[in-house]
Design an enzyme around this catalytic site. Sequence first.
Site, PDB file in Angstrom:
ATOM      1  N   LEU A 100      44.559  17.994  60.620  1.00  8.45           N
ATOM      2  CA  LEU A 100      43.842  16.935  61.329  1.00  8.45           C
ATOM      3  C   LEU A 100      42.642  16.558  60.468  1.00  8.45           C
ATOM      4  CD1 LEU A 100      43.770  18.205  65.049  1.00  8.45           C
ATOM      5  CD2 LEU A 100      45.243  16.440  64.084  1.00  8.45           C
ATOM      6  N   ASP A 101      42.302  15.272  60.440  1.00 11.43           N
ATOM      7  CA  ASP A 101      41.159  14.828  59.638  1.00 11.43           C
ATOM      8  C   ASP A 101      39.855  15.451  60.141  1.00 11.43           C
ATOM      9  OD1 ASP A 101      42.863  13.205  58.205  1.00 11.43           O
ATOM     10  OD2 ASP A 101      42.502  11.457  59.475  1.00 11.43           O
ATOM     11  N   TYR A 102      38.852  15.409  59.291  1.00 13.86           N
ATOM     12  CA  TYR A 102      37.512  15.928  59.603  1.00 13.86           C
ATOM     13  C   TYR A 102      36.999  15.362  60.937  1.00 13.86           C
ATOM     14  CZ  TYR A 102      32.600  17.068  58.503  1.00 13.86           C
ATOM     15  OH  TYR A 102      31.327  17.565  58.515  1.00 13.86           O
ATOM     16  N   LYS A 190      45.961   6.588  61.468  1.00 10.53           N
ATOM     17  CA  LYS A 190      44.955   5.604  61.035  1.00 10.53           C
ATOM     18  C   LYS A 190      45.609   4.524  60.171  1.00 10.53           C
ATOM     19  CE  LYS A 190      41.168   8.916  61.161  1.00 10.53           C
ATOM     20  NZ  LYS A 190      40.357   9.859  60.386  1.00 10.53           N
TER      21      LYS A 190
END
Length: 237
Positions: A100-102, A190
Site C-alpha cells: 500500500l502506498d505511503y 490511482k
Amino acid sequence: MERLQKVIAQSGLTSRRKAEQLIKEGKVKVNGKQITELGMKVSSKDKVEVNNKPIEKEQKEYYILNKPRGVVTTTHDEHGRKTVLDFIPTTARIYPVGRLDYDTTGLLLLTNDGEFANILMHPNEKVEKVYIAKINGIIKGEQINKLKEGVEVDGIKVSASRVKLKKVNNKNNTCMVQITIHEGKNHQVKKMFESVGFQVEKLKREKVAFFNLKDLQSGQYRKLTPKEVAKVYALEQ
Ligand code: URA
C-alpha cells in the site's frame, strides 16, 4: 519430497516466485551443490542454502493490520520512516503481502509464509481487493464504464470488476467511489482514476479476498485464525 522453490518459500525467506528466480540466478545450493534449474525436489534431510546461508524452518505467523497513513509498506526504510512492521511485535521475519502506498490506509496482511503470500498476490478471480477512493471531481457513468471495460496502466490493460459511486459532495466537488480490482500493480487504483481524468485524494483498502477490517482501528492488528489461513490455501487455483 517437496519442490525446492516451495521449501525456500516455506522458510519464510521469500515468495515461491522469487525463490525460482534465486535458483535461476545460481544463488541456491542443495547439499553443497549449486542448482540453477527448476524442478528439483528435496526432503527435510537435504541441506538447502540461499546465498550460502542455510534456510531455517520458522514458525508461520499471519497478521492483519489496519495500516495508518504516513507509514511505508516495507520491512525497512532507508530514511528512517515508520514501517508497517513497527506495529507488530514479533521476532519472525514477516513481510507485507503486496503493497500500500505511503498515504494509503487500510487492510494489509503480513506473514512469513511465502506460499500464502503468493496465493493472495497472484491475480485470481477469487481474490478481490476493494478500495474506497476520494477523488477530485464527480465521476460519471461513462467514466465508470471505462474503468470496468479496462484502461491502460503502465502499458497493460486492467479493469475494475465493480465500481460504485458511494457519496457525492457537490460543495467540494469530490466524491467517494468504491472500486474492486484483482491485480496489485504499483499505484494501480490511482493510475486507473488518472486515466479517466481524476486525482485520488484519499485511498483506503477495505477488503482483500474474504478479509475485512471489522473492528480494527487504524494502527491495530490481530493474528489470523488457523481457519482463515486454511481458507486462503483453498483459494489456490
Ligand atoms: N492502488 C494505489 O494506487 N495505491 C495503493 O496503495 C494501492 C492500490
